[in-house]
Enzyme design. Structure first.
Site, short mmCIF file in Angstrom:
data_model
loop_
_atom_site.label_atom_id
_atom_site.label_comp_id
_atom_site.label_asym_id
_atom_site.label_seq_id
_atom_site.Cartn_x
_atom_site.Cartn_y
_atom_site.Cartn_z
N TRP A 102 99.86 0.25 32.79
CA TRP A 102 98.74 0.90 33.50
C TRP A 102 98.83 0.63 35.00
CZ3 TRP A 102 97.42 4.50 30.55
CH2 TRP A 102 97.28 4.31 29.18
N ASP A 172 91.24 -2.27 37.77
CA ASP A 172 91.12 -1.54 36.51
C ASP A 172 90.63 -2.57 35.47
OD1 ASP A 172 91.49 -0.24 34.10
OD2 ASP A 172 93.55 0.41 34.51
N LYS A 196 87.30 1.21 25.26
CA LYS A 196 87.68 -0.13 24.79
C LYS A 196 86.41 -0.94 24.49
CE LYS A 196 91.82 1.35 26.04
NZ LYS A 196 92.28 1.48 27.35
#
Ligand SMILES: *Cc1c(COP(=O)(O)O)cnc(C)c1O
Length: 361
Positions: A102, A172, A196
């Protein structure tokens, strides 16, 4: 009805109490005669839902008043371009730490809009650690400094933040938001895809310090301009209404049933502790991450034998311990033990691991 223990990395398990409440309100939300999925985003019922979701998030995360909370769409991945378009505008430069897939994607996307420097990377060891950072190597004139706080695929997490001085830190936090307290005032911008720890996919939460909302780059799409969403209280266009409603229920669950983020952290440490203790003492299974950088949320582990890994995943599934297959770039297994995973789920997993170890010596 059957419920499994779902160790999926995302979309992932939600608190059963939240799903039950949503089910009970499905056909008739609080006497409105409609489901939240069916109602206008301009209705007074939905207005109350989005306002309550925001105020709960502010309360639970202790978000200072000089930060905007935005409920957007497009996933964390859209933020990889939205952030540079809005923030990489003074010196056209930002710093990145590469700690996984990511972080790599965030860097690659930002490089399309300006100078995206890599200050450190842990790629040399399959991202199994968080690199040591030397502030002397940071760009003094960067518009921001980007990290991926919890690396969902590799199971690492920053336990200390980089010292970026006056350069805004952007993180993030898709896979660790709401898992423990976080000092929002240390960041310029935080962002997270909901699927999540917050709710269903489709919602992205952005928390941004007001003074960073300057002029975005020319030709920035209206939908990618933070100011538009901030000025319209996330109602410029139709927001992901149902996901925002579930987010509100999850926040109520954290506040009322769990008792806030300090308590959430205690529970998460207890759960992760059970699994890491087992891994540290096992002769068959090994964790793949350097101990000091371990995540509370995502726990990758291997036997070192691919056939045995596959057998483990198959047998675990037969016992309703599901979605344990590791990411293809690490192999083996990964147990994602987000907020909603009950402690019994981790205890059952560890009991099965012990049994599997005994039967496969
Ligand atoms: C899942 C995840 C993403 C991708 O999120 P999307 O909402 O699918 O774009 C980005 N970063 C992290 C840390 C993630 O865990």
């Amino acid at each position: 009805m059957k419920r499994v223990y779902n160790f999926s990395a995302g979309p992932s398990i939600l608190p059963q109490a939240v799903l039950e409440k949503a089910a009970a309100e499905m056909l008739d939300y609080q006497g409105s005669g409609q489901s939240v999925m069916e109602m206008s985003h301009r209705s007074k019922e939905f207005d109350a839902i989005i306002k309550s979701a925001e105020s709960l998030l502010r309360e639970v995360m202790n978000i200072p008043d000089n930060y905007k909370v935005l409920f957007l769409q497009g996933g964390a991945s859209s933020q990889f371009s939205m952030i540079p378009m809005n923030l990489m505008t003074k010196n056209g430069k930002a710093d990145f730490v590469i700690t996984g897939q990511w972080a790599t994607k965030a860097h690659k996307e930002a490089a399309r809009y300006g100078e995206a420097n890599v200050v450190a990377s842990s790629k040399d060891k399959t991202f199994s650690y968080i690199p040591e950072l030397d502030p002397a190597t940071f760009s003094k004139d960067a518009d921001y400094f980007h990290i991926c706080m919890n690396n969902t695929i590799y199971g690492t997490k920053y336990h200390t933040l980089p010292e970026t001085g006056s350069v805004p830190l952007v993180a993030d936090i898709s896979s660790c938001i709401l898992s423990e307290p976080i000092d929002v005032s240390k960041f310029g911008l935080l962002y997270a895809g909901a699927q999540k720890n917050i709710g269903p996919a489709g919602l992205t939460v952005v928390i941004v310090r007001e003074d960073l909302l300057g002029e975005p780059m020319e030709k920035t799409p209206t939908m990618f301009d933070y100011r538009i969403h901030a000025e319209n209280a996330s109602l410029y266009n139709t927001p992901p209404c149902y996901a925002i409603y579930i987010c509100k229920l999850v926040l109520e669950w954290i506040k009322n049933d769990i008792g806030g983020l300090e308590k959430m952290k205690e529970l998460n440490e207890k759960k992760a502790g059970i699994l890491y203790d087992f891994l540290d003492n096992s002769k068959l299974f090994q964790g793949t991450v350097v101990a000091k950088d371990r995540s509370l949320m995502n726990v990758p582990f291997v036997t070192g034998n691919e056939e045995l890994d596959a057998k483990f995943v198959k047998e675990a599934t037969a016992r309703d311990l599901v979605n344990l297959k590791g990411h293809r770039s690490v192999g083996g297994m990964r147990a994602s033990i987000y907020n909603a995973m009950p402690i019994e789920g981790v205890e059952k997993l560890v009991a099965f691991m012990a049994e599997f170890e005994k039967n496969n010596q």
